[in-house]
Design an enzyme around this catalytic site. Structure first.
Site, PDB file in Angstrom:
ATOM      1  CE  LYS A 136      -2.063   3.393   1.965  1.00 15.05           C
ATOM      2  NZ  LYS A 136      -1.878   4.318   1.352  1.00 15.05           N
ATOM      3  CB  THR A 156       0.105   5.923  10.388  1.00 17.13           C
ATOM      4  OG1 THR A 156      -0.417   6.852  10.522  1.00 17.13           O
ATOM      5  CG2 THR A 156      -1.382   5.351   9.788  1.00 17.13           C
ATOM      6  CD  GLU A 161      12.281   0.974  10.454  1.00 17.62           C
ATOM      7  OE1 GLU A 161      12.649   1.951  11.491  1.00 17.62           O
ATOM      8  OE2 GLU A 161      12.917  -0.591  10.438  1.00 17.62           O
ATOM      9  CB  CYS A 219      11.860   9.501   9.610  1.00 18.96           C
ATOM     10  SG  CYS A 219      13.358   8.331   8.932  1.00 18.96           S
ATOM     11  CD  GLU A 270       8.653  13.269  12.196  1.00 19.81           C
ATOM     12  OE1 GLU A 270       7.089  13.062  12.145  1.00 19.81           O
ATOM     13  OE2 GLU A 270       9.685  12.823  11.790  1.00 19.81           O
TER      14      GLU A 270
HETATM   15  P1  NDP Z   1       1.205   8.722   7.229  1.00 24.32           P
HETATM   16  O1  NDP Z   1       1.260   7.794   8.196  1.00 24.32           O
HETATM   17  O2  NDP Z   1      -0.027   8.985   6.916  1.00 24.32           O
HETATM   18  O3  NDP Z   1       1.626   7.294   6.018  1.00 24.32           O
HETATM   19  C1  NDP Z   1       2.240   6.593   5.898  1.00 24.32           C
HETATM   20  C2  NDP Z   1       1.454   5.585   5.457  1.00 24.32           C
HETATM   21  O4  NDP Z   1       0.432   5.126   5.943  1.00 24.32           O
HETATM   22  C3  NDP Z   1       0.463   5.976   3.481  1.00 24.32           C
HETATM   23  O5  NDP Z   1       0.776   4.650   2.556  1.00 24.32           O
HETATM   24  C4  NDP Z   1      -0.578   6.014   4.597  1.00 24.32           C
HETATM   25  O6  NDP Z   1      -2.015   5.981   3.678  1.00 24.32           O
HETATM   26  C5  NDP Z   1      -0.592   5.123   4.774  1.00 24.32           C
HETATM   27  N1  NDP Z   1      -2.223   5.149   5.906  1.00 24.32           N
HETATM   28  C6  NDP Z   1      -2.529   6.856   6.877  1.00 24.32           C
HETATM   29  N2  NDP Z   1      -3.924   5.970   7.539  1.00 24.32           N
HETATM   30  C7  NDP Z   1      -3.695   4.551   7.422  1.00 24.32           C
HETATM   31  C8  NDP Z   1      -4.393   3.957   8.079  1.00 24.32           C
HETATM   32  N3  NDP Z   1      -4.968   3.900   9.153  1.00 24.32           N
HETATM   33  N4  NDP Z   1      -3.743   2.442   8.234  1.00 24.32           N
HETATM   34  C9  NDP Z   1      -3.203   2.012   7.348  1.00 24.32           C
HETATM   35  N5  NDP Z   1      -2.556   2.227   6.937  1.00 24.32           N
HETATM   36  C10 NDP Z   1      -2.513   4.509   6.907  1.00 24.32           C
HETATM   37  O7  NDP Z   1       2.697   9.230   7.251  1.00 24.32           O
HETATM   38  P2  NDP Z   1       2.736   9.924   6.033  1.00 24.32           P
HETATM   39  O8  NDP Z   1       2.734   9.641   4.617  1.00 24.32           O
HETATM   40  O9  NDP Z   1       2.934  11.593   6.837  1.00 24.32           O
HETATM   41  O10 NDP Z   1       4.962   9.965   6.042  1.00 24.32           O
HETATM   42  C11 NDP Z   1       5.442  10.577   6.708  1.00 24.32           C
HETATM   43  C12 NDP Z   1       5.999  10.060   8.506  1.00 24.32           C
HETATM   44  O11 NDP Z   1       6.818   8.869   8.172  1.00 24.32           O
HETATM   45  C13 NDP Z   1       6.545  11.100   8.992  1.00 24.32           C
HETATM   46  O12 NDP Z   1       6.293  11.167  10.573  1.00 24.32           O
HETATM   47  C14 NDP Z   1       8.328   9.945   9.181  1.00 24.32           C
HETATM   48  O13 NDP Z   1       9.303  10.417  10.528  1.00 24.32           O
HETATM   49  C15 NDP Z   1       7.391   8.985   9.098  1.00 24.32           C
HETATM   50  N6  NDP Z   1       8.989   8.238   8.227  1.00 24.32           N
HETATM   51  C16 NDP Z   1       9.618   7.179   9.490  1.00 24.32           C
HETATM   52  C17 NDP Z   1      10.399   6.887   8.418  1.00 24.32           C
HETATM   53  C18 NDP Z   1      11.440   5.484   9.164  1.00 24.32           C
HETATM   54  O14 NDP Z   1      12.098   4.597   8.336  1.00 24.32           O
HETATM   55  N7  NDP Z   1      11.748   5.892  10.590  1.00 24.32           N
HETATM   56  C19 NDP Z   1      10.969   6.660   6.952  1.00 24.32           C
HETATM   57  C20 NDP Z   1      10.525   7.479   6.313  1.00 24.32           C
HETATM   58  C21 NDP Z   1       8.834   8.261   7.136  1.00 24.32           C
HETATM   59  P3  NDP Z   1      -2.033   7.645   2.350  1.00 24.32           P
HETATM   60  O15 NDP Z   1      -0.893   8.956   2.910  1.00 24.32           O
HETATM   61  O16 NDP Z   1      -2.577   7.347   1.211  1.00 24.32           O
HETATM   62  O17 NDP Z   1      -3.056   7.707   2.792  1.00 24.32           O
END
Ligand code: NDP
Length: 492
Positions: free
Chosen positions: A177, A234, A252, A286, A387
């Site tokens: 996804k 999330t 992560e 991140c 963040e």
């Molecule tokens: P989100 O948590 O909003 O989204 C991440 C993924 O989860 C997307 O595919 C999103 O879908 C999906 N998602 C959203 N809601 C749900 C749910 N209820 N159930 C299952 N999946 C869901 O994060 P962001 O898009 O805002 O990404 C940025 C974040 O990711 C930052 O906080 C960053 O720190 C973190 N990150 C962490 C990394 C690590 O390795 N520690 C690396 C990169 C990023 P959709 O967006 O399509 O709605």
């Protein structure tokens, strides 16, 4: 070679067709222009994909292949990624607006990830455990079945490869996804996996809203594991669902990582490292080193050089090889970052550099923002704790090591940390005392697929990468092989 028109249907257990969800366009963040138009997955598509994946897991013979046979296919995926490298890098540039120099590196890392897990698959050894009775005892691993990978928008292809490669190496089917706004790299990668010889039914890529599609995947009883990268809230939501299903997850999540510069640091290296740590990927990372602590005696001269370096960064067209910082992912995300900067100023912070949108025709339509440094705040204030996920650095002085460690560890996050000093004993002491899943000493934001990665506390659970990363996608099984000449004494 990859063609953009080929990748617009979605992939439902190996079948390429438009999703039954809403039609939407993905936008190029540098101009706001539409890149691709696709139908998102619907909940019915999720059901079909997971049933198809389960069927393919049971019938395709992938899980039963000898490890070296699976490895050969994964190695071919790595080769195909390399052969299509430039097309993938350009696609990803359009998908999320990262500079082309950066997307080329991400594509190379995706290829290296498949190559690495091909080797991990081929060389994985099971163990014969010490006998403590008349039984030969073993510990072996089995694939799980259908596993899910949920990825964010900030590093497509690399994030997906990091989950798909070990999941497939372990013998599973994988349902991906991707973030709704950046689905193209995952779709392209799925095509290459199937072309390389992964049975098509094992692969699904289901773009769509996380709250609908991500939830439907996570809740599905046939999904045996979720590997998630994204925001902390999330991640916690997924962890709750996983707890109810007794399903393993790896999470992560976010970070607010401290970078620490001591008075004896090599200043040229530290300035370059701090700039790279926060402003590469436009700070949408991140592990961005977003909280800077500088020894008080060095603070002013260091900040002067840092601010000059930030102001000189080349912000602009992601297609230009010289660009260091592209646009932010969406207009809405930029507005969120601007609200944080306003909050920092309202709370008493001073903008040392940046804090505005760049001006000029090249920037009018895209979601650009200047590299920003804010001083004069305390570590316990909101923009030093939350963040921001953008090109905003908060900088604070520290007095001594004890003061520094206390401030650095005062965060709900514990993902990464950077230390700049020439004193190796101090580097060791501080490196051990700082609470973080990843510590860089005299460098920052360097990665190796062979080194496990993950965070502590609100930065996540579990580890990805590393040779044993493949085991995250397998169930462990103990086997006792009775060698007794006599019946068990209780029965006899
Ligand atoms: P989100 O948590 O909003 O989204 C991440 C993924 O989860 C997307 O595919 C999103 O879908 C999906 N998602 C959203 N809601 C749900 C749910 N209820 N159930 C299952 N999946 C869901 O994060 P962001 O898009 O805002 O990404 C940025 C974040 O990711 C930052 O906080 C960053 O720190 C973190 N990150 C962490 C990394 C690590 O390795 N520690 C690396 C990169 C990023 P959709 O967006 O399509 O709605």
């Amino acid at each position: 070679m990859l063609n953009l028109n080929d990748i617009q249907p979605i992939c439902i257990a190996g079948q390429w067709r438009p999703g039954a969800g809403d039609r939407y366009a993905t936008l190029y963040p540098a101009t706001g222009e539409a890149v691709a138009s696709l139908h998102a997955a619907s909940v019915a598509d999720v059901e079909e994909a997971i049933l198809g994946a389960d069927r393919a897991f049971r019938t395709s013979g992938w899980a039963q292949k000898k490890p070296h046979e699976r490895a050969a296919v994964l190695f071919r995926v790595a080769q195909l990624i390399r052969e299509n490298g430039e097309a993938l890098a350009q696609l990803q540039r359009l998908d999320n607006g990262k500079p082309i120099s950066e997307t080329r590196n991400l594509v190379a890392s995706a290829a290296a990830t498949f190559q690495f897990f091909a080797a991990a698959c081929e060389t994985l050894e099971e163990s014969l455990t010490p006998m403590r009775g008349d039984n030969l005892t073993m510990s072996v691993h089995e694939p799980m079945g259908v596993v899910a990978a949920i990825t964010p928008w900030n590093s497509p292809i690399a994030s997906e490869a990091q989950k798909m490669a070990p999941a497939l190496a372990a013998g599973n089917a994988v349902v991906v996804k991707p973030a709704e706004v950046t689905p193209l790299a995952a779709l392209a990668l799925a095509r290459l996996c199937i072309e390389a010889g992964v049975p098509a039914g094992l692969i699904s890529v289901l773009p769509g809203k996380g709250s609908v599609i991500g939830d439907a995947i996570t809740l599905h009883p046939l999904v045996k594991r979720v590997s998630f990268t994204g925001g902390t809230s999330t991640g916690k939501h997924i962890a709750h669902i996983a707890a109810d299903k007794m399903m393993p997850v790896s999470l992560e999540l976010g970070g607010k990582s401290p970078t620490m510069v001591f008075e004896d640091a090599d200043i040229d290296h530290a300035v370059a490292g701090v700039l790279y740590g926060i402003f590469s990927s436009s700070g949408e990372s991140c592990i961005a080193g977003s909280r800077l602590f500088v020894a008080r005696s060095l603070h002013e001269p260091f900040m002067e050089r840092l601010a000059a370096g930030a102001a000189a960064l080349r912000v602009g067209d992601p297609a230009d090889e010289r660009t260091q910082m592209g646009p932010l992912i969406t207009a809405r995300h930029r507005e969120g970052i601007e609200r944080y900067v306003d909050m920092g100023v309202t709370d008493g912070g001073r903008i040392r550099t940046g804090g505005v949108r760049p001006k000029g025709p090249a920037f009018d339509r895209g979601y650009f923002y200047t590299p920003t440094i804010i001083e004069g705040l305390r570590n316990d204030q909101r923009i030093c704790q939350e963040e921001i996920f953008g090109p905003v650095l908060v900088a604070m002085p520290f007095d001594d090591e004890e003061d520094l460690i206390r401030q650095a560890n005062d965060s709900v996050y514990a993902l990464a940390a950077g230390i700049w000093t020439r004193d190796y004993k101090r580097a060791w002491r501080v490196g051990r005392a700082v609470q973080a899943g990843n510590v860089w000493i005299n460098t920052y934001k360097q990665f190796s697929i062979s080194t496990p990665f993950g965070g502590w506390r609100d930065s996540g659970l579990g580890r990805e990468k590393g040779r044993l990363g493949i085991l995250q996608y397998m169930e462990q099984k103990a086997m006792y092989w009775g060698l007794n000449e006599q019946p068990l004494p209780w029965a006899g």
